[in-house]
Enzyme design. Sequence first.
Site, PDB file in Angstrom:
ATOM      1  N   THR A 133      -3.286   0.916  -3.926  1.00  0.00           N
ATOM      2  CA  THR A 133      -4.071  -0.312  -4.016  1.00  0.00           C
ATOM      3  C   THR A 133      -5.505  -0.091  -3.536  1.00  0.00           C
ATOM      4  O   THR A 133      -5.767   0.825  -2.752  1.00  0.00           O
ATOM      5  CB  THR A 133      -3.400  -1.393  -3.137  1.00  0.00           C
ATOM      6  OG1 THR A 133      -4.309  -2.451  -2.904  1.00  0.00           O
ATOM      7  CG2 THR A 133      -2.992  -0.838  -1.786  1.00  0.00           C
ATOM      8  N   ASP A 134      -6.406  -0.978  -3.968  1.00  0.00           N
ATOM      9  CA  ASP A 134      -7.781  -0.915  -3.456  1.00  0.00           C
ATOM     10  C   ASP A 134      -7.865  -1.441  -2.025  1.00  0.00           C
ATOM     11  O   ASP A 134      -8.887  -1.275  -1.356  1.00  0.00           O
ATOM     12  CB  ASP A 134      -8.744  -1.695  -4.369  1.00  0.00           C
ATOM     13  CG  ASP A 134      -8.423  -3.177  -4.504  1.00  0.00           C
ATOM     14  OD1 ASP A 134      -7.397  -3.626  -3.955  1.00  0.00           O
ATOM     15  OD2 ASP A 134      -9.206  -3.896  -5.156  1.00  0.00           O
ATOM     16  N   GLU A 135      -6.775  -2.064  -1.547  1.00  0.00           N
ATOM     17  CA  GLU A 135      -6.823  -2.642  -0.198  1.00  0.00           C
ATOM     18  C   GLU A 135      -6.930  -1.568   0.880  1.00  0.00           C
ATOM     19  O   GLU A 135      -7.291  -1.859   2.014  1.00  0.00           O
ATOM     20  CB  GLU A 135      -5.598  -3.533   0.047  1.00  0.00           C
ATOM     21  CG  GLU A 135      -5.539  -4.664  -0.962  1.00  0.00           C
ATOM     22  CD  GLU A 135      -4.551  -5.763  -0.620  1.00  0.00           C
ATOM     23  OE1 GLU A 135      -4.270  -5.969   0.565  1.00  0.00           O
ATOM     24  OE2 GLU A 135      -4.069  -6.420  -1.561  1.00  0.00           O
ATOM     25  N   TYR A 158       0.299  -3.938   5.563  1.00  0.00           N
ATOM     26  CA  TYR A 158       0.570  -3.471   4.192  1.00  0.00           C
ATOM     27  C   TYR A 158      -0.406  -2.373   3.787  1.00  0.00           C
ATOM     28  O   TYR A 158       0.003  -1.274   3.384  1.00  0.00           O
ATOM     29  CB  TYR A 158       0.475  -4.657   3.216  1.00  0.00           C
ATOM     30  CG  TYR A 158       0.309  -4.242   1.765  1.00  0.00           C
ATOM     31  CD1 TYR A 158       1.326  -3.592   1.087  1.00  0.00           C
ATOM     32  CD2 TYR A 158      -0.889  -4.498   1.083  1.00  0.00           C
ATOM     33  CE1 TYR A 158       1.171  -3.203  -0.243  1.00  0.00           C
ATOM     34  CE2 TYR A 158      -1.053  -4.112  -0.240  1.00  0.00           C
ATOM     35  CZ  TYR A 158      -0.021  -3.462  -0.897  1.00  0.00           C
ATOM     36  OH  TYR A 158      -0.178  -3.072  -2.206  1.00  0.00           O
ATOM     37  N   LYS A 162       0.107   1.706   2.931  1.00  0.00           N
ATOM     38  CA  LYS A 162      -0.258   2.294   1.636  1.00  0.00           C
ATOM     39  C   LYS A 162      -1.253   3.438   1.862  1.00  0.00           C
ATOM     40  O   LYS A 162      -1.183   4.488   1.216  1.00  0.00           O
ATOM     41  CB  LYS A 162      -0.859   1.241   0.697  1.00  0.00           C
ATOM     42  CG  LYS A 162       0.114   0.183   0.211  1.00  0.00           C
ATOM     43  CD  LYS A 162       1.292   0.740  -0.581  1.00  0.00           C
ATOM     44  CE  LYS A 162       0.860   1.386  -1.886  1.00  0.00           C
ATOM     45  NZ  LYS A 162       2.046   1.865  -2.658  1.00  0.00           N
TER      46      LYS A 162
HETATM   47  N1  LIG Z   1       0.431  -6.306  -7.192  1.00  0.00           N
HETATM   48  C1  LIG Z   1      -0.804  -5.817  -7.130  1.00  0.00           C
HETATM   49  O1  LIG Z   1      -1.773  -6.569  -7.334  1.00  0.00           O
HETATM   50  C2  LIG Z   1      -1.031  -4.356  -6.854  1.00  0.00           C
HETATM   51  C3  LIG Z   1      -2.315  -3.856  -7.005  1.00  0.00           C
HETATM   52  C4  LIG Z   1      -2.534  -2.492  -6.805  1.00  0.00           C
HETATM   53  C5  LIG Z   1      -1.481  -1.680  -6.430  1.00  0.00           C
HETATM   54  N2  LIG Z   1      -0.233  -2.196  -6.274  1.00  0.00           N
HETATM   55  C6  LIG Z   1       0.854  -1.275  -5.894  1.00  0.00           C
HETATM   56  O2  LIG Z   1       1.731  -1.176  -7.007  1.00  0.00           O
HETATM   57  C7  LIG Z   1       3.068  -0.973  -6.556  1.00  0.00           C
HETATM   58  C8  LIG Z   1       3.969  -2.025  -7.163  1.00  0.00           C
HETATM   59  O3  LIG Z   1       3.497  -3.316  -6.792  1.00  0.00           O
HETATM   60  P1  LIG Z   1       4.208  -4.641  -7.324  1.00  0.00           P
HETATM   61  O4  LIG Z   1       3.223  -5.731  -7.199  1.00  0.00           O
HETATM   62  O5  LIG Z   1       4.852  -4.385  -8.619  1.00  0.00           O
HETATM   63  O6  LIG Z   1       5.333  -4.826  -6.200  1.00  0.00           O
HETATM   64  P2  LIG Z   1       6.674  -5.689  -6.242  1.00  0.00           P
HETATM   65  O7  LIG Z   1       6.884  -6.156  -4.838  1.00  0.00           O
HETATM   66  O8  LIG Z   1       6.648  -6.690  -7.338  1.00  0.00           O
HETATM   67  O9  LIG Z   1       7.813  -4.626  -6.634  1.00  0.00           O
HETATM   68  C9  LIG Z   1       8.210  -3.598  -5.779  1.00  0.00           C
HETATM   69  C10 LIG Z   1       9.541  -3.037  -6.287  1.00  0.00           C
HETATM   70  O10 LIG Z   1       9.903  -1.946  -5.421  1.00  0.00           O
HETATM   71  C11 LIG Z   1      11.287  -2.072  -5.107  1.00  0.00           C
HETATM   72  N3  LIG Z   1      11.519  -1.473  -3.796  1.00  0.00           N
HETATM   73  C12 LIG Z   1      11.076  -1.925  -2.597  1.00  0.00           C
HETATM   74  N4  LIG Z   1      11.525  -1.137  -1.614  1.00  0.00           N
HETATM   75  C13 LIG Z   1      12.243  -0.141  -2.197  1.00  0.00           C
HETATM   76  C14 LIG Z   1      12.927   0.992  -1.723  1.00  0.00           C
HETATM   77  N5  LIG Z   1      12.996   1.271  -0.408  1.00  0.00           N
HETATM   78  N6  LIG Z   1      13.530   1.803  -2.612  1.00  0.00           N
HETATM   79  C15 LIG Z   1      13.503   1.537  -3.941  1.00  0.00           C
HETATM   80  N7  LIG Z   1      12.874   0.458  -4.453  1.00  0.00           N
HETATM   81  C16 LIG Z   1      12.251  -0.357  -3.596  1.00  0.00           C
HETATM   82  C17 LIG Z   1      11.563  -3.570  -5.112  1.00  0.00           C
HETATM   83  O11 LIG Z   1      12.935  -3.844  -5.286  1.00  0.00           O
HETATM   84  C18 LIG Z   1      10.689  -4.045  -6.275  1.00  0.00           C
HETATM   85  O12 LIG Z   1      11.414  -3.984  -7.488  1.00  0.00           O
HETATM   86  C19 LIG Z   1       3.012  -1.016  -5.033  1.00  0.00           C
HETATM   87  O13 LIG Z   1       2.939   0.290  -4.551  1.00  0.00           O
HETATM   88  C20 LIG Z   1       1.708  -1.726  -4.731  1.00  0.00           C
HETATM   89  O14 LIG Z   1       1.178  -1.297  -3.512  1.00  0.00           O
HETATM   90  C21 LIG Z   1       0.019  -3.524  -6.468  1.00  0.00           C
END
Ligand SMILES: NC(=O)c1ccc[n+]([C@@H]2O[C@H](COP(=O)([O-])OP(=O)(O)OC[C@H]3O[C@@H](n4cnc5c(N)ncnc54)[C@H](O)[C@@H]3O)[C@@H](O)[C@H]2O)c1
Length: 350
Positions: A133-135, A158, A162
């Site tokens: 993430t950009d965070e 969080y 990350k």
């Molecule tokens: N949502 C955003 O705006 C955003 C932006 C940039 C980066 N990201 C990154 O992208 C990734 C996905 O984000 P998201 O928004 O889809 O998250 P989300 O919370 O919707 O999904 C996360 C998934 O990971 C699974 N999970 C959690 N813990 C687990 C474990 N120990 N073992 C196996 N599976 C596990 C969960 O069951 C879920 O299906 C993350 O790494 C997040 O940091 C998100």
Amino acid sequence: MRVFVTGGAGFIGSAVSRHLVADLGHEIVVLDKLTYAANLASLAPIETSNLYRFEQVDICDRAAIDRLFDLYRPDAMINLAAESHVDRSISGSRVFLDTNVVGAFTLLEATRAYLAGAGKALGDSFRMLHVSTDEVFGSLGDDGLFTEATGYDPSSPYSATKAASDHLARAWHRTYGLPVMVSNCSNNYGPYHFPEKLIPLIILQALEGQPLPVYGDGANVRDWLYVDDHARALATILQRGRPGETYNVGGRNERRNIEVVRQICGIMDALRPEAAPHDRLITFVTDRPGHDRRYAIDATKLEMELGWRAEETFDTGIEKTVRWYLARRDWWEPLRERVYAGERLGLIPT
Ligand SMILES: NC(=O)c1ccc[n+]([C@@H]2O[C@H](COP(=O)([O-])OP(=O)(O)OC[C@H]3O[C@@H](n4cnc5c(N)ncnc54)[C@H](O)[C@@H]3O)[C@@H](O)[C@H]2O)c1
């Protein structure tokens, strides 16, 4: 190509899974623990494809990950498994350390062991993409953009976890030669987004005539990217990115939170005029502790080196998203009823 997609039942992971199978014809195995944030209904569009497999597994479970590597012999892996909600990290950080740090470490080590036992051809072609993430960069002032060279300065539990996992991924490349790449993306939005995050929460609260909570003065700026654009970026990086490199992903769509909320209200007024004006529901609430003021991504490297471009503007993407939530009550209603009903999260107890 056979790809492991960890966290593939989550918001971005399911978009990546649908894209890899339905648009690109890759074989995937989704590895997901199925936490509260997961939803197998988000994978329904591909669940009958013979290119799709699902394994319920915790990425911290090294023995189980090793077994799956042996069973499927993948060509690539995208790690999207994470605890992802800043507010939940404020009130309960432990699980963020477990999944985001120890889980990422476990995948790096398991991949290293798998490649050590694989032939040279697979060793040369295998790619791992660690999604971040950009965070991790912290907060910007009124000007400037995050580039791949921006120093890390995370503010929340969080983003700190990350950041730690990004450092591990780069170290595993430098020390062990693991073919891992890191991507840092701005805020995503779009269909299948769990309704604890700002945009789906506001849409559903507006639909139900409930207060629309805006943190602080609403002037925090986020750089929004439509989730399918992110999925295409990740597939591009996986296929053409260079091991050891970092790629920023963003849509050049900076908006203040209050502008996002007002825009959703405007779309709701047009689609549900009987309940207009929806902006009468806006309620300013106590700010999130450690709330970063502004994020903005410079995605020039990804655009110039790998030819990726965001296809959706915020105006087109947000309208599609609101329409999707209005049409897909079947997807979100069970979540609102049984998992999260819109209550405030992430305040430090006094
Ligand atoms: N949502 C955003 O705006 C955003 C932006 C940039 C980066 N990201 C990154 O992208 C990734 C996905 O984000 P998201 O928004 O889809 O998250 P989300 O919370 O919707 O999904 C996360 C998934 O990971 C699974 N999970 C959690 N813990 C687990 C474990 N120990 N073992 C196996 N599976 C596990 C969960 O069951 C879920 O299906 C993350 O790494 C997040 O940091 C998100």
